[in-house]
Design a protein around this motif. Structure first.
Motif, PDB file in Angstrom:
ATOM      1  N   THR A   1      -2.722  -7.569  -3.024  1.00 11.73           N
ATOM      2  CA  THR A   1      -3.465  -6.328  -3.226  1.00 11.73           C
ATOM      3  C   THR A   1      -2.476  -5.179  -3.399  1.00 11.73           C
ATOM      4  N   VAL A   2      -2.662  -4.389  -4.446  1.00 10.45           N
ATOM      5  CA  VAL A   2      -1.804  -3.240  -4.728  1.00 10.45           C
ATOM      6  C   VAL A   2      -2.640  -1.977  -4.574  1.00 10.45           C
TER       7      VAL A   2
ATOM      8  N   ARG B   1       6.693 -11.603  -9.300  1.00 12.37           N
ATOM      9  CA  ARG B   1       6.528 -12.984  -8.873  1.00 12.37           C
ATOM     10  C   ARG B   1       6.422 -13.143  -7.352  1.00 12.37           C
ATOM     11  N   ASN B   2       5.607 -12.284  -6.771  1.00 16.27           N
ATOM     12  CA  ASN B   2       5.241 -12.451  -5.365  1.00 16.27           C
ATOM     13  C   ASN B   2       4.009 -13.352  -5.289  1.00 16.27           C
ATOM     14  N   TRP B   3       3.688 -13.793  -4.107  1.00 18.54           N
ATOM     15  CA  TRP B   3       2.488 -14.604  -3.937  1.00 18.54           C
ATOM     16  C   TRP B   3       1.874 -14.329  -2.571  1.00 18.54           C
ATOM     17  N   SER B   4       0.618 -14.701  -2.442  1.00 18.30           N
ATOM     18  CA  SER B   4      -0.126 -14.470  -1.210  1.00 18.30           C
ATOM     19  C   SER B   4      -0.519 -15.799  -0.587  1.00 18.30           C
TER      20      SER B   4
ATOM     21  N   ALA C   1       0.847  -1.193   0.000  1.00 19.32           N
ATOM     22  CA  ALA C   1       0.000   0.000   0.000  1.00 19.32           C
ATOM     23  C   ALA C   1       0.884   1.245   0.000  1.00 19.32           C
ATOM     24  N   VAL C   2       0.793   2.012  -1.074  1.00 20.05           N
ATOM     25  CA  VAL C   2       1.490   3.294  -1.133  1.00 20.05           C
ATOM     26  C   VAL C   2       0.596   4.307  -0.437  1.00 20.05           C
TER      27      VAL C   2
ATOM     28  N   ILE D   1      -5.082  -7.478  -7.108  1.00 20.95           N
ATOM     29  CA  ILE D   1      -6.225  -6.626  -6.801  1.00 20.95           C
ATOM     30  C   ILE D   1      -5.709  -5.196  -6.783  1.00 20.95           C
ATOM     31  N   LEU D   2      -6.118  -4.395  -7.745  1.00 22.83           N
ATOM     32  CA  LEU D   2      -5.646  -3.020  -7.864  1.00 22.83           C
ATOM     33  C   LEU D   2      -6.653  -2.075  -7.230  1.00 22.83           C
TER      34      LEU D   2
END
Length: 526
Positions: free
Chosen positions: A324-325, A310-313, A296-297, A345-346
């Motif tokens: 989630t971005v 290539r991250n994962w949840s 979260a910015v 998820i943007l």
């Protein structure tokens, strides 16, 4: 030998050719693909030392004795000799102390570059894993001796070949106390236990206020709630965390106590992370190969680049939504990638972007000029999210698309793009499309045709064909590329370039390129 203690040279087996930076002190058969990838990332991104062992010092006294000539080196002025010493590895510069009392004084007056791999007898060579413990102990002792003997400062310290465990807590604390007292500018500190998590870092790390660059690997981050008031990094500009176990609150604390931080690179997080970015000076943030629930910015007025790779949840399932971005206050954000429509998820402000979301002031990031996407063109849900993602960035000038296709993906063309309503960035601003890993699927070509027939300002179309296609598959790609000549190009002056991908794993972006703020092309697509 009189004078200060000289770092010990550590013997290394003559029959060994296993590179240190690839094995992390482990037998090759113990490395699975994930471990190998993580360690490759870790060692490939370590900053290069400013000194080299390729040109070792030839002792002036020895040379003079051999040929009977005068010691001309000692006739040079002190300032010039200090420059020479500052460019030598630690063990070579320490050897000059045997020449005379003058040289001992010079050695102590020159900032010391300390790289523990230089203390090995063959640079970056590694001993057999069975002997790694003995070599590690000898290196640790040599580092302790060098830190104690030299008054500092230390412009660059790289410690990457010691196996530190619970018995070394006092040694670790002492090292950081010395570095804090004598002054260290750049510090690379990689531990070598495996499997992780490993040893917690001592809280004395935060006493190194002079640090401008810090790279940590294979550590457990200390509990920041127990730190004294005033702990922090007032001069830190670059922070790299690789294979580190860290809690959300610790990352927030780091950002809060680093007022001039510009580059944050987080790779291989070994604990689930929800990253909140709130920092006034941060310009570049990277997260890759990490367990990342959310990034979260929140408040980053200087942020220019945000990279995800290539991250994962842990909450996601295969084929389901993952990270989630969230993009809040980031008025200078110019580069973003790799987003995955239908997977990520943007959220722009308080609005979650969904298929069919209409563009508005609350759902757009007008500053963004370069966007990289990873798209599975055989997945209808991802394709349908693609226009909604593009509408969030109305001033986009460069679009990089990396294609993914699974086996048995349908090749039946859809009329989806023919029915898609106009997208502002495509019609009014897009100048470059770089399409990577093309495999010849109709869905890929439908998207490319949509761009070239609607992008009025498109100047460059770069198409990279996937490297490992069979001969037959390449023939299919070549045939379909011919259809582009029949397209109704919106800009007939657009230049087209075809090439075969040079990266077997895709992604032209790299960690180092992403952190190079002097380059306008972190994806190497131009």
């Amino acid at each position: 030998m009189s004078g200060p203690s000289c770092p010990t040279t550590v013997p290394v087996g003559e029959d060994t050719t296993v590179p240190l930076r690839m094995l992390h002190g482990l037998a090759p058969e113990t490395l699975n693909l994930h471990t190998h990838t993580m360690l490759s990332f870790l060692y490939s991104f370590l900053p290069k030392p400013p000194v080299s062992t390729l040109a070792p010092l030839c002792c002036a006294a020895t040379a003079a004795a051999a040929d009977g000539s005068a010691d001309r080196l000692s006739c040079l002025p002190d300032d010039l000799l200090r420059r020479v010493l500052s460019r030598l590895p630690a063990k070579d510069s320490a050897r000059t102390t045997v020449l005379s009392s003058r040289w001992r004084g010079l050695w102590r007056s020159v900032p010391l570059v300390l790289v523990d791999t230089h203390l090995l007898s063959r640079g970056d060579a590694e001993c057999r894993p069975a002997r790694a413990g003995a070599v590690s102990r000898a290196v640790t002792d040599a580092v302790s001796a060098a830190l104690k003997a030299h008054p500092g400062p230390f412009p660059f310290v790289s410690l990457t070949c010691s196996f530190m465990d619970a018995t070394d807590r006092r040694v670790l604390a002492r090292w950081f106390q010395i570095l804090a007292t004598k002054g260290v500018d750049e510090l690379v500190f990689v531990n070598r236990p495996w499997p992780l998590p490993g040893l917690p870092l001592p809280s004395s790390l935060f006493s190194c206020a002079s640090l401008s660059r810090l790279c940590l690997g294979a550590w457990v981050f200390p509990d920041t709630t127990a730190l004294p008031r005033g702990a922090g990094f007032p001069n830190l500009r670059e922070l790299v965390l690789v294979c580190v176990v860290m809690k959300d609150k610790d990352l927030e604390f780091l950002l809060a106590v680093s007022p001039v931080l510009e580059i944050l690179a987080f790779h291989g997080s070994l604990a689930s992370l929800q990253a909140r970015i709130a920092n006034q000076s941060l310009r570049c943030a990277q997260f890759c190969l990490s367990i990342l629930e959310e990034v979260a910015v929140v408040n980053a007025p200087s942020l220019e680049r945000l990279f995800l790779w290539r991250n994962w949840s842990e909450r996601g399932r295969v084929g389901a939504m993952s990270t989630t971005v969230k993009i809040g206050h980031a008025p200078k954000l110019r580069v973003l990638g790799y987003l995955e429509p239908g997977v990520h998820i943007l959220q722009i402000g308080s609005t979650i972007i969904k298929a069919g979301t209409k563009a508005s002031a609350r759902t757009t990031v007008s500053s963004l000029q370069m966007l990289a996407l990873q798209v599975h063109f055989g997945d209808r849900s991802q394709v349908k999210m693609l226009p909604s993602f593009l509408r969030c960035f109305p001033n986009l000038e460069t679009l990089i698309v990396e294609s993914f296709l699974e086996e048995n993906t349908s090749n039946r063309s859809l009329k989806f793009w023919q029915e898609t309503s106009p997208i502002e960035c495509v019609q009014s601003h897009l100048k470059t499309l770089s399409f990577c890993e093309l495999q010849g699927n109709d869905h890929e070509f439908d998207f490319i045709m949509f761009i070239v027939e609607n992008a009025l300002k498109l100047e460059r179309l770069i198409i990279q064909v996937k490297q490992d296609l069979t001969y037959t598959e390449r023939q299919v790609v070549v045939a379909k590329l011919g259809y582009l000549s029949c397209a109704n190009w919106a800009n007939t002056n657009c230049k087209v370039r075809f090439e075969v991908s040079s990266n077997p794993i895709g992604s032209s972006w790299s960690i180092e390129a992403g952190s190079d703020l002097s380059s306008d092309d972190p994806f190497s697509c131009l």
